[in-house]
Write an enzyme that holds these catalytic residues in place. Structure first.
Site, PDB file in Angstrom:
ATOM      1  N   ASN A  33      15.840  53.729  27.026  1.00 32.72           N
ATOM      2  CA  ASN A  33      14.724  52.890  27.461  1.00 32.72           C
ATOM      3  C   ASN A  33      14.134  52.162  26.253  1.00 32.72           C
ATOM      4  O   ASN A  33      13.463  52.762  25.417  1.00 32.72           O
ATOM      5  CB  ASN A  33      13.657  53.760  28.142  1.00 32.72           C
ATOM      6  CG  ASN A  33      12.443  52.953  28.568  1.00 32.72           C
ATOM      7  OD1 ASN A  33      12.508  51.738  28.704  1.00 32.72           O
ATOM      8  ND2 ASN A  33      11.322  53.638  28.769  1.00 32.72           N
ATOM      9  N   TRP A  34      14.374  50.861  26.179  1.00 31.98           N
ATOM     10  CA  TRP A  34      13.908  50.077  25.026  1.00 31.98           C
ATOM     11  C   TRP A  34      12.418  49.767  25.083  1.00 31.98           C
ATOM     12  O   TRP A  34      11.854  49.287  24.105  1.00 31.98           O
ATOM     13  CB  TRP A  34      14.672  48.757  24.942  1.00 31.98           C
ATOM     14  CG  TRP A  34      16.121  48.892  24.631  1.00 31.98           C
ATOM     15  CD1 TRP A  34      16.819  50.048  24.413  1.00 31.98           C
ATOM     16  CD2 TRP A  34      17.068  47.831  24.497  1.00 31.98           C
ATOM     17  NE1 TRP A  34      18.132  49.768  24.160  1.00 31.98           N
ATOM     18  CE2 TRP A  34      18.321  48.407  24.199  1.00 31.98           C
ATOM     19  CE3 TRP A  34      16.980  46.443  24.601  1.00 31.98           C
ATOM     20  CZ2 TRP A  34      19.468  47.657  24.007  1.00 31.98           C
ATOM     21  CZ3 TRP A  34      18.126  45.685  24.412  1.00 31.98           C
ATOM     22  CH2 TRP A  34      19.358  46.285  24.113  1.00 31.98           C
ATOM     23  N   LYS A  35      11.798  49.983  26.244  1.00 35.63           N
ATOM     24  CA  LYS A  35      10.389  49.613  26.433  1.00 35.63           C
ATOM     25  C   LYS A  35      10.224  48.124  26.070  1.00 35.63           C
ATOM     26  O   LYS A  35      11.096  47.320  26.399  1.00 35.63           O
ATOM     27  CB  LYS A  35       9.485  50.534  25.628  1.00 35.63           C
ATOM     28  CG  LYS A  35       9.724  52.008  25.971  1.00 35.63           C
ATOM     29  CD  LYS A  35       8.733  52.938  25.328  1.00 35.63           C
ATOM     30  CE  LYS A  35       9.050  54.367  25.710  1.00 35.63           C
ATOM     31  NZ  LYS A  35       8.060  55.322  25.169  1.00 35.63           N
ATOM     32  N   HIS A 117       6.719  55.925  34.965  1.00 32.94           N
ATOM     33  CA  HIS A 117       6.663  56.253  33.537  1.00 32.94           C
ATOM     34  C   HIS A 117       5.211  56.440  33.120  1.00 32.94           C
ATOM     35  O   HIS A 117       4.309  55.766  33.623  1.00 32.94           O
ATOM     36  CB  HIS A 117       7.324  55.147  32.718  1.00 32.94           C
ATOM     37  CG  HIS A 117       7.590  55.527  31.294  1.00 32.94           C
ATOM     38  ND1 HIS A 117       6.598  55.527  30.331  1.00 32.94           N
ATOM     39  CD2 HIS A 117       8.732  55.921  30.673  1.00 32.94           C
ATOM     40  CE1 HIS A 117       7.119  55.905  29.180  1.00 32.94           C
ATOM     41  NE2 HIS A 117       8.412  56.152  29.359  1.00 32.94           N
ATOM     42  N   GLU A 119       3.582  55.505  30.675  1.00 35.09           N
ATOM     43  CA  GLU A 119       2.917  54.301  30.177  1.00 35.09           C
ATOM     44  C   GLU A 119       2.478  53.407  31.332  1.00 35.09           C
ATOM     45  O   GLU A 119       1.442  52.727  31.239  1.00 35.09           O
ATOM     46  CB  GLU A 119       3.851  53.554  29.215  1.00 35.09           C
ATOM     47  CG  GLU A 119       4.069  54.329  27.923  1.00 35.09           C
ATOM     48  CD  GLU A 119       5.297  53.899  27.145  1.00 35.09           C
ATOM     49  OE1 GLU A 119       5.956  52.914  27.560  1.00 35.09           O
ATOM     50  OE2 GLU A 119       5.606  54.552  26.138  1.00 35.09           O
ATOM     51  N   GLU A 186       8.985  64.011  31.333  1.00 36.32           N
ATOM     52  CA  GLU A 186       8.586  63.398  30.075  1.00 36.32           C
ATOM     53  C   GLU A 186       7.174  63.865  29.728  1.00 36.32           C
ATOM     54  O   GLU A 186       6.190  63.249  30.153  1.00 36.32           O
ATOM     55  CB  GLU A 186       8.672  61.875  30.145  1.00 36.32           C
ATOM     56  CG  GLU A 186       8.084  61.231  31.399  1.00 36.32           C
ATOM     57  CD  GLU A 186       7.585  59.823  31.135  1.00 36.32           C
ATOM     58  OE1 GLU A 186       8.118  59.163  30.236  1.00 36.32           O
ATOM     59  OE2 GLU A 186       6.651  59.413  31.824  1.00 36.32           O
ATOM     60  N   GLY A 192       6.877  59.520  21.875  1.00 39.05           N
ATOM     61  CA  GLY A 192       6.556  58.700  20.711  1.00 39.05           C
ATOM     62  C   GLY A 192       5.844  59.424  19.592  1.00 39.05           C
ATOM     63  O   GLY A 192       5.446  58.802  18.611  1.00 39.05           O
ATOM     64  N   SER A 231      10.575  62.101  22.665  1.00 36.04           N
ATOM     65  CA  SER A 231      11.018  62.250  21.276  1.00 36.04           C
ATOM     66  C   SER A 231      12.406  62.865  21.173  1.00 36.04           C
ATOM     67  O   SER A 231      12.683  63.668  20.274  1.00 36.04           O
ATOM     68  CB  SER A 231      10.001  63.058  20.464  1.00 36.04           C
ATOM     69  OG  SER A 231       8.771  62.349  20.353  1.00 36.04           O
ATOM     70  N   GLY A 252      13.770  57.139  24.300  1.00 30.92           N
ATOM     71  CA  GLY A 252      12.926  56.000  23.983  1.00 30.92           C
ATOM     72  C   GLY A 252      13.280  55.380  22.653  1.00 30.92           C
ATOM     73  O   GLY A 252      14.267  54.666  22.516  1.00 30.92           O
TER      74      GLY A 252
END
Length: 271
Positions: A33-35, A117, A119, A186, A192, A231, A252
């Site tokens: 997942n590149w975000k 997600h 976020e 997650e 992160g 992570s 991520g």
């Protein structure tokens, strides 16, 4: 970093009572997942590095920002690389500027879409009901939703991990197609931060997730793929994948390095 106890999660993950049998049908997946990162150069480099690595044994899914989905599709044509969207609307169409439907994603080649997600939950206030609706919209369009669940650091410290996961899963199992989803655990406190859950912590959470699903359908609970996200990197991937209820990873930051993602995928192949 403070890590609160996980109440019933503290049982040994190696005890047979905590691990449902692994059926042959359970799919192993690594999703990058590149975000909101990446560019056309990263698209080209990633597909060039990974196209020859993928085997039928473990799926490898690239999840770039929406503007690059078409480029990934073009570059990955004829390879075993799959593609996922990072988000999807719960509706099939309508006056929703800036949104896109699951049907549109299927048409451009997405086999998966991430929903719920942390976020999206935090920055866009997406709730459990909306996440479940998005998951069903994906299923209606022939896309597999990757349903993200997890607890915050504060919830973990207050021993609410099981409560939060159970609440999120209760909404999920209310949709007709829930047996066809992929679940991604997650933990928000690990995303992160560089502080991943230990393999035993991940296994305990995954076993609890599977036990929750088993209350509705034990067979489906044993068959659903449950990924770990938080992570994940090339150094901890092998130990995480060695756990009996960890079926892969939602990666991520590390997925922005094609070489690192290749090594994570290789660890999944060897597990």
């Amino acid at each position: 970093m403070k890590k609160g106890p996980l109440s019933a999660f503290t049982r040994s993950p190696n005890k047979a009572a905590n691990v449902l049998p692994i059926p042959p049908a359970r799919q192993r997946l690594v999703i990058g997942n590149w975000k909101m990162h990446g560019d056309l150069d990263l698209c080209l480099e990633t597909v060039s590095v990974l196209a020859d690595v993928v085997t039928p044994q473990v799926g490898l899914v690239l999840c770039p920002p929406a503007p690059y989905l078409g480029e990934i599709r073009r570059l990955a044509q004829g390879t075993r690389l799959d593609m996922s969207a990072q988000n999807v609307a719960e509706l099939s169409g309508g006056e929703r500027t800036g949104e896109w439907s699951a049907r549109m994603l299927a048409e451009v080649g997405c086999r998966y879409a991430i929903v719920g997600h942390s976020e999206r939950r935090r920055h866009h206030l997406e709730c459990d009901q909306l996440t479940a609706a998005k998951a069903q919209a994906c299923l209606n369009a022939g896309i597999t939703p990757v349903v993200c669940i997890g607890e915050s650091q504060l919830e973990r410290d207050n021993l609410l991990t099981e409560h939060i996961l159970g609440r999120q899963l209760r909404h999920l199992v209310q949709i007709p197609g829930w047996r066809e989803v992929v679940v991604a655990y997650e933990p928000v406190w690990a995303i992160g931060t560089g502080h991943a859950a230990t393999p035993d912590e991940a296994q305990a959470a995954h076993a609890f997730i599977r036990a929750c699903l088993a209350q509705t359908d034990p067979v489906a609970a044993a068959q659903i793929s449950v990924l770990y996200g938080g992570s994940v990197n090339e150094h901890n991937a092998a130990a995480l994948f060695a756990m009996p209820d960890v079926d892969g990873a939602l990666v991520g930051r590390a997925s922005l390095s094609p070489q690192a993602l290749s090594r994570i995928y290789t660890a999944a192949l060897r597990s």
